[in-house]
Design a protein around this motif. Structure first.
Motif, PDB file in Angstrom:
ATOM      1  N   LEU A 240      -4.910  -4.714  -8.246  1.00 52.87           N
ATOM      2  CA  LEU A 240      -3.699  -4.860  -9.060  1.00 52.87           C
ATOM      3  C   LEU A 240      -3.149  -6.283  -8.957  1.00 52.87           C
ATOM      4  CD1 LEU A 240      -1.848  -1.509  -8.239  1.00 52.87           C
ATOM      5  CD2 LEU A 240      -2.731  -2.211 -10.480  1.00 52.87           C
ATOM      6  N   GLU A 241      -3.189  -6.832  -7.759  1.00 51.35           N
ATOM      7  CA  GLU A 241      -2.713  -8.197  -7.555  1.00 51.35           C
ATOM      8  C   GLU A 241      -3.553  -9.185  -8.364  1.00 51.35           C
ATOM      9  OE1 GLU A 241      -1.047  -9.758  -3.639  1.00 51.35           O
ATOM     10  OE2 GLU A 241      -3.110 -10.490  -3.638  1.00 51.35           O
ATOM     11  N   ALA A 242      -4.861  -8.996  -8.353  1.00 56.08           N
ATOM     12  CA  ALA A 242      -5.747  -9.867  -9.119  1.00 56.08           C
ATOM     13  C   ALA A 242      -5.454  -9.760 -10.614  1.00 56.08           C
ATOM     14  CB  ALA A 242      -7.209  -9.506  -8.838  1.00 56.08           C
ATOM     15  N   MET A 243      -5.134  -8.549 -11.073  1.00 53.84           N
ATOM     16  CA  MET A 243      -4.797  -8.350 -12.486  1.00 53.84           C
ATOM     17  C   MET A 243      -3.531  -9.106 -12.865  1.00 53.84           C
ATOM     18  SD  MET A 243      -5.555  -4.266 -12.962  1.00 53.84           S
ATOM     19  CE  MET A 243      -4.650  -4.210 -14.514  1.00 53.84           C
TER      20      MET A 243
ATOM     21  N   ARG B 139       0.832  -1.201   0.000  1.00 56.76           N
ATOM     22  CA  ARG B 139       0.000   0.000   0.000  1.00 56.76           C
ATOM     23  C   ARG B 139       0.873   1.260   0.000  1.00 56.76           C
ATOM     24  NH1 ARG B 139      -2.654   0.181   5.096  1.00 56.76           N
ATOM     25  NH2 ARG B 139      -3.538   2.138   4.343  1.00 56.76           N
ATOM     26  N   LEU B 140       1.955   1.205   0.735  1.00 57.30           N
ATOM     27  CA  LEU B 140       2.849   2.356   0.823  1.00 57.30           C
ATOM     28  C   LEU B 140       3.478   2.656  -0.544  1.00 57.30           C
ATOM     29  CD1 LEU B 140       3.829   4.348   2.933  1.00 57.30           C
ATOM     30  CD2 LEU B 140       5.688   2.766   3.491  1.00 57.30           C
ATOM     31  N   VAL B 141       3.888   1.611  -1.253  1.00 56.17           N
ATOM     32  CA  VAL B 141       4.447   1.802  -2.600  1.00 56.17           C
ATOM     33  C   VAL B 141       3.365   2.313  -3.546  1.00 56.17           C
ATOM     34  CG1 VAL B 141       5.481   0.621  -4.577  1.00 56.17           C
ATOM     35  CG2 VAL B 141       6.249   0.078  -2.253  1.00 56.17           C
ATOM     36  N   TRP B 142       2.158   1.776  -3.433  1.00 57.02           N
ATOM     37  CA  TRP B 142       1.036   2.248  -4.253  1.00 57.02           C
ATOM     38  C   TRP B 142       0.826   3.739  -4.032  1.00 57.02           C
ATOM     39  CZ3 TRP B 142      -3.458   4.527  -2.428  1.00 57.02           C
ATOM     40  CH2 TRP B 142      -4.471   4.754  -3.383  1.00 57.02           C
ATOM     41  N   ARG B 143       0.870   4.177  -2.769  1.00 59.08           N
ATOM     42  CA  ARG B 143       0.673   5.596  -2.447  1.00 59.08           C
ATOM     43  C   ARG B 143       1.698   6.460  -3.159  1.00 59.08           C
ATOM     44  NH1 ARG B 143       3.060   9.294   1.021  1.00 59.08           N
ATOM     45  NH2 ARG B 143       1.676  10.863   1.962  1.00 59.08           N
ATOM     46  N   GLU B 144       2.940   6.035  -3.131  1.00 57.60           N
ATOM     47  CA  GLU B 144       4.004   6.825  -3.747  1.00 57.60           C
ATOM     48  C   GLU B 144       3.812   6.897  -5.258  1.00 57.60           C
ATOM     49  OE1 GLU B 144       7.261   9.312  -3.219  1.00 57.60           O
ATOM     50  OE2 GLU B 144       5.831   8.439  -1.800  1.00 57.60           O
ATOM     51  N   GLN B 145       3.419   5.794  -5.866  1.00 54.80           N
ATOM     52  CA  GLN B 145       3.203   5.780  -7.316  1.00 54.80           C
ATOM     53  C   GLN B 145       1.969   6.578  -7.699  1.00 54.80           C
ATOM     54  OE1 GLN B 145       5.454   1.709  -8.740  1.00 54.80           O
ATOM     55  NE2 GLN B 145       3.313   1.516  -8.242  1.00 54.80           N
ATOM     56  N   GLN B 146       0.950   6.574  -6.858  1.00 59.45           N
ATOM     57  CA  GLN B 146      -0.241   7.377  -7.127  1.00 59.45           C
ATOM     58  C   GLN B 146       0.102   8.856  -7.145  1.00 59.45           C
ATOM     59  OE1 GLN B 146      -2.587   5.122  -8.468  1.00 59.45           O
ATOM     60  NE2 GLN B 146      -3.932   6.648  -7.545  1.00 59.45           N
ATOM     61  N   ALA B 147       1.121   9.232  -6.379  1.00 59.65           N
ATOM     62  CA  ALA B 147       1.546  10.633  -6.333  1.00 59.65           C
ATOM     63  C   ALA B 147       2.410  10.984  -7.539  1.00 59.65           C
ATOM     64  CB  ALA B 147       2.321  10.897  -5.044  1.00 59.65           C
TER      65      ALA B 147
ATOM     66  N   LEU C 143      -1.228   4.986   6.702  1.00 60.34           N
ATOM     67  CA  LEU C 143      -1.206   3.580   7.087  1.00 60.34           C
ATOM     68  C   LEU C 143      -2.313   3.222   8.074  1.00 60.34           C
ATOM     69  CD1 LEU C 143       2.648   2.958   7.435  1.00 60.34           C
ATOM     70  CD2 LEU C 143       1.113   2.064   5.649  1.00 60.34           C
ATOM     71  N   ASN C 144      -2.770   4.204   8.839  1.00 61.39           N
ATOM     72  CA  ASN C 144      -3.831   3.953   9.821  1.00 61.39           C
ATOM     73  C   ASN C 144      -5.230   3.985   9.214  1.00 61.39           C
ATOM     74  OD1 ASN C 144      -2.317   3.391  12.142  1.00 61.39           O
ATOM     75  ND2 ASN C 144      -1.977   5.574  12.515  1.00 61.39           N
ATOM     76  N   THR C 145      -5.299   4.082   7.886  1.00 61.97           N
ATOM     77  CA  THR C 145      -6.573   3.963   7.176  1.00 61.97           C
ATOM     78  C   THR C 145      -6.508   2.688   6.316  1.00 61.97           C
ATOM     79  OG1 THR C 145      -5.894   5.091   5.129  1.00 61.97           O
ATOM     80  CG2 THR C 145      -6.599   6.492   6.974  1.00 61.97           C
ATOM     81  N   ASP C 146      -7.573   2.443   5.573  1.00 59.12           N
ATOM     82  CA  ASP C 146      -7.586   1.318   4.627  1.00 59.12           C
ATOM     83  C   ASP C 146      -7.292   1.790   3.207  1.00 59.12           C
ATOM     84  OD1 ASP C 146      -8.168  -0.669   6.486  1.00 59.12           O
ATOM     85  OD2 ASP C 146     -10.329  -0.267   6.382  1.00 59.12           O
ATOM     86  N   GLU C 147      -6.919   3.056   3.078  1.00 56.98           N
ATOM     87  CA  GLU C 147      -6.696   3.618   1.747  1.00 56.98           C
ATOM     88  C   GLU C 147      -5.672   2.783   0.973  1.00 56.98           C
ATOM     89  OE1 GLU C 147      -5.320   7.790  -0.447  1.00 56.98           O
ATOM     90  OE2 GLU C 147      -5.501   7.702   1.737  1.00 56.98           O
ATOM     91  N   GLY C 148      -6.018   2.494  -0.262  1.00 56.27           N
ATOM     92  CA  GLY C 148      -5.107   1.747  -1.127  1.00 56.27           C
ATOM     93  C   GLY C 148      -5.271   0.244  -1.055  1.00 56.27           C
ATOM     94  N   THR C 149      -5.977  -0.249  -0.045  1.00 55.08           N
ATOM     95  CA  THR C 149      -6.121  -1.702   0.101  1.00 55.08           C
ATOM     96  C   THR C 149      -6.855  -2.313  -1.087  1.00 55.08           C
ATOM     97  OG1 THR C 149      -6.105  -1.574   2.511  1.00 55.08           O
ATOM     98  CG2 THR C 149      -7.058  -3.551   1.532  1.00 55.08           C
TER      99      THR C 149
END
Length: 214
Positions: A173-176, A107-115, A161-167
């Protein structure tokens, strides 16, 4: 999954030692090939243990069960440690106490890439923290520390990280990746070429150059 020739997709998980080695090989191959992309490397999640408890598991217990014995696990660790040392990556398995749940790290890596940022620096930092320092990358406070050490705003990371954002997005993405036929990591995709495993730098360089000329 539709891939643009100028984009390199790296499918990986943070508990896969060959993914750390493969990422290092790719970085060297990109430099050697002068691959003219916006140097865009996109990391796609692939949890090897999607059912791992959030708090992780004792590594000796987990690995002994998975591979039949602790001795076999240690032999595998020695093999990958040797491979890592050859390219300057220091594995410190004696310090690794847990096999972590890696969803939060993805999720943390996803956040950085979303930015819109290149997340390679963060991926490398998390790999090093786990394999090289034995830190529990499933622990949110530890992850926030790693991100802050890598130059990110710790308070903002803690809030995220204390939210569910990006989950949901990470799981999609994993399913893809699984739907596209990926069954193991690392898997590096460049247009129609797929590099399975931590292939030598020369192999990756050759494939990058071929796509460069296409």
């Amino acid at each position: 999954m539709s891939l643009h020739a100028a984009t390199v997709h790296v499918i990986y998980d943070f508990i896969c030692p060959w993914c750390w080695i493969g990422e290092e090989h790719l970085e060297r191959a990109l430099a050697a090939s002068n691959f003219a992309t916006d140097r865009q490397v996109v990391f796609l999640p692939y949890q090897l243990n999607p059912d791992m408890p959030v708090q992780g598991m004792d590594r000796k217990t987990y690995r002994s069960g998975k591979f039949g014995s602790w001795a076999r696990s240690q032999a595998m660790d020695a093999q990958v440690t040797h491979a890592g040392k050859a390219i300057g990556l220091q594995f410190a398995y004696e310090r690794v106490e847990k096999t972590p749940n890696t969803l939060a790290a993805h999720r943390l890596v996803w956040r950085e890439q979303q930015a819109g940022s290149d997340a390679a620096f963060l991926v490398k930092a998390i790999f090093k923290a786990y394999f090289g320092e034995g830190r529990d990358i499933g622990d949110l406070k530890v992850l926030a520390d790693i991100a802050a050490e890598a130059g990110l705003d710790r308070e903002a990371i803690v809030d995220f990280l204390n939210t569910d954002e990006g989950t949901a997005e990470v799981l999609k993405l994993e399913a893809m990746t699984k739907a596209s036929g990926v069954r193991s990591v690392p898997s590096i995709q460049i247009a129609d070429d797929v590099i399975s495993g931590a292939q030598p730098v020369e192999v990756m360089t050759r494939i990058l150059r071929r796509n460069q000329a296409a």
